[in-house]
Design a protein around this motif. Sequence first.
Motif, PDB file in Angstrom:
ATOM      1  N   ARG A 112      -1.690  -0.656 -11.893  1.00  0.00           N
ATOM      2  CA  ARG A 112      -3.108  -1.000 -11.773  1.00  0.00           C
ATOM      3  C   ARG A 112      -3.276  -2.466 -11.400  1.00  0.00           C
ATOM      4  O   ARG A 112      -4.143  -2.824 -10.595  1.00  0.00           O
ATOM      5  CB  ARG A 112      -3.853  -0.690 -13.074  1.00  0.00           C
ATOM      6  CG  ARG A 112      -4.075   0.796 -13.327  1.00  0.00           C
ATOM      7  CD  ARG A 112      -5.123   1.017 -14.401  1.00  0.00           C
ATOM      8  NE  ARG A 112      -4.696   0.520 -15.688  1.00  0.00           N
ATOM      9  CZ  ARG A 112      -4.033   1.256 -16.574  1.00  0.00           C
ATOM     10  NH1 ARG A 112      -3.713   2.502 -16.297  1.00  0.00           N
ATOM     11  NH2 ARG A 112      -3.695   0.744 -17.739  1.00  0.00           N
ATOM     12  N   LYS A 153      -2.495  -2.908  -7.708  1.00  0.00           N
ATOM     13  CA  LYS A 153      -3.611  -2.469  -6.871  1.00  0.00           C
ATOM     14  C   LYS A 153      -4.747  -3.480  -6.896  1.00  0.00           C
ATOM     15  O   LYS A 153      -5.344  -3.795  -5.853  1.00  0.00           O
ATOM     16  CB  LYS A 153      -4.116  -1.104  -7.360  1.00  0.00           C
ATOM     17  CG  LYS A 153      -5.246  -0.543  -6.519  1.00  0.00           C
ATOM     18  CD  LYS A 153      -5.648   0.838  -7.000  1.00  0.00           C
ATOM     19  CE  LYS A 153      -6.769   1.405  -6.131  1.00  0.00           C
ATOM     20  NZ  LYS A 153      -7.162   2.773  -6.577  1.00  0.00           N
ATOM     21  N   GLU A 201       2.245   1.829  -3.357  1.00  0.00           N
ATOM     22  CA  GLU A 201       1.194   2.307  -4.252  1.00  0.00           C
ATOM     23  C   GLU A 201       0.945   3.797  -4.049  1.00  0.00           C
ATOM     24  O   GLU A 201       0.859   4.568  -5.001  1.00  0.00           O
ATOM     25  CB  GLU A 201      -0.087   1.527  -3.991  1.00  0.00           C
ATOM     26  CG  GLU A 201      -1.252   1.953  -4.879  1.00  0.00           C
ATOM     27  CD  GLU A 201      -2.537   1.265  -4.494  1.00  0.00           C
ATOM     28  OE1 GLU A 201      -3.601   1.889  -4.644  1.00  0.00           O
ATOM     29  OE2 GLU A 201      -2.465   0.120  -4.023  1.00  0.00           O
ATOM     30  N   TYR A 202       0.844   4.213  -2.784  1.00  0.00           N
ATOM     31  CA  TYR A 202       0.645   5.638  -2.481  1.00  0.00           C
ATOM     32  C   TYR A 202       1.782   6.476  -3.063  1.00  0.00           C
ATOM     33  O   TYR A 202       1.570   7.520  -3.671  1.00  0.00           O
ATOM     34  CB  TYR A 202       0.583   5.859  -0.970  1.00  0.00           C
ATOM     35  CG  TYR A 202      -0.764   5.604  -0.348  1.00  0.00           C
ATOM     36  CD1 TYR A 202      -1.865   6.398  -0.674  1.00  0.00           C
ATOM     37  CD2 TYR A 202      -0.937   4.587   0.584  1.00  0.00           C
ATOM     38  CE1 TYR A 202      -3.106   6.167  -0.104  1.00  0.00           C
ATOM     39  CE2 TYR A 202      -2.172   4.353   1.161  1.00  0.00           C
ATOM     40  CZ  TYR A 202      -3.260   5.142   0.823  1.00  0.00           C
ATOM     41  OH  TYR A 202      -4.474   4.918   1.396  1.00  0.00           O
ATOM     42  N   ARG A 247      -3.809  -6.517  -4.837  1.00  0.00           N
ATOM     43  CA  ARG A 247      -3.849  -6.225  -3.410  1.00  0.00           C
ATOM     44  C   ARG A 247      -5.287  -6.216  -2.901  1.00  0.00           C
ATOM     45  O   ARG A 247      -5.590  -6.791  -1.848  1.00  0.00           O
ATOM     46  CB  ARG A 247      -3.197  -4.869  -3.132  1.00  0.00           C
ATOM     47  CG  ARG A 247      -3.252  -4.455  -1.671  1.00  0.00           C
ATOM     48  CD  ARG A 247      -2.606  -3.107  -1.453  1.00  0.00           C
ATOM     49  NE  ARG A 247      -3.258  -2.047  -2.181  1.00  0.00           N
ATOM     50  CZ  ARG A 247      -4.409  -1.461  -1.793  1.00  0.00           C
ATOM     51  NH1 ARG A 247      -5.006  -1.867  -0.705  1.00  0.00           N
ATOM     52  NH2 ARG A 247      -4.917  -0.490  -2.493  1.00  0.00           N
ATOM     53  N   GLU A 266       0.824  -1.204   0.000  1.00  0.00           N
ATOM     54  CA  GLU A 266       0.000   0.000   0.000  1.00  0.00           C
ATOM     55  C   GLU A 266       0.864   1.262   0.000  1.00  0.00           C
ATOM     56  O   GLU A 266       0.560   2.232  -0.691  1.00  0.00           O
ATOM     57  CB  GLU A 266      -0.930  -0.011   1.204  1.00  0.00           C
ATOM     58  CG  GLU A 266      -2.014  -1.080   1.115  1.00  0.00           C
ATOM     59  CD  GLU A 266      -3.068  -0.933   2.191  1.00  0.00           C
ATOM     60  OE1 GLU A 266      -2.736  -0.374   3.256  1.00  0.00           O
ATOM     61  OE2 GLU A 266      -4.202  -1.357   1.966  1.00  0.00           O
TER      62      GLU A 266
END
Length: 233
Positions: A88, A91, A68-69, A94, A65
């Motif tokens: 993508r 995400k 990703e952020y 996840r 996460e």
Amino acid sequence: MAVVTSESHSQKLKALTEISKLELIEVMAQRMQNALDRVITAMKTGAVDIEINTLSHSDRLFMLEVLEYESIASVLGQLTKEEKVLLRRLKSKRMFAQQVKNDGGVLTAKQAQELLSVTRQTMKSWREEGRLLALSMDNKFVYPTFQFTATDQNSDRGIVKGVGQLLKILKEKQLSDRMEYSFFLSVRNEPIQGICDGQQPYTIAQLLKVGVPNEALTELERLAKLYGTADQA
């Protein structure tokens, strides 16, 4: 130690084939450290605003996460088309992994094999025949727990009755494993003749766990045949 620079993708691959396994591990470790340093810097400078609830997740999920952020906040505009697709996918993977965990998790192939008291070859055959639902995660097959039961009256050799019949129909449609999983675990509220009135939300997995009469199973088979089409219920 060999160093991977910013040369073209083909040049990188050629360079990597010429180094030893130990050197390759060192290169990978350095690349991971580079990414981690970039994330830490972004967090310290306020470029990345991490939601506090991510701290309740496992270390692995937390790292995914955070990456990703950082990617979205810091370098999204600089990513190539291929890198955006990969982001993508990351995400999506996840989110799906978290959904599966919330639904009860999975068993490894070995755990499922021991639970069902079958051989490795039998597990492979049942997976390919559509008797067991398997998800491909990190290049390994895992088995969602909803399909297993210890209740003799609703068990087909340790598998919830009805799972095999419905899964075989889904297999014929050549759906992805995620789509197959979604058929069983998506929350529904429409009435199903002979099974439920739709007054309370439910999943197909929940209905099968409780037990579905053979005559009512026909209605679930109809839903499986329509699943993935414009006419699905």
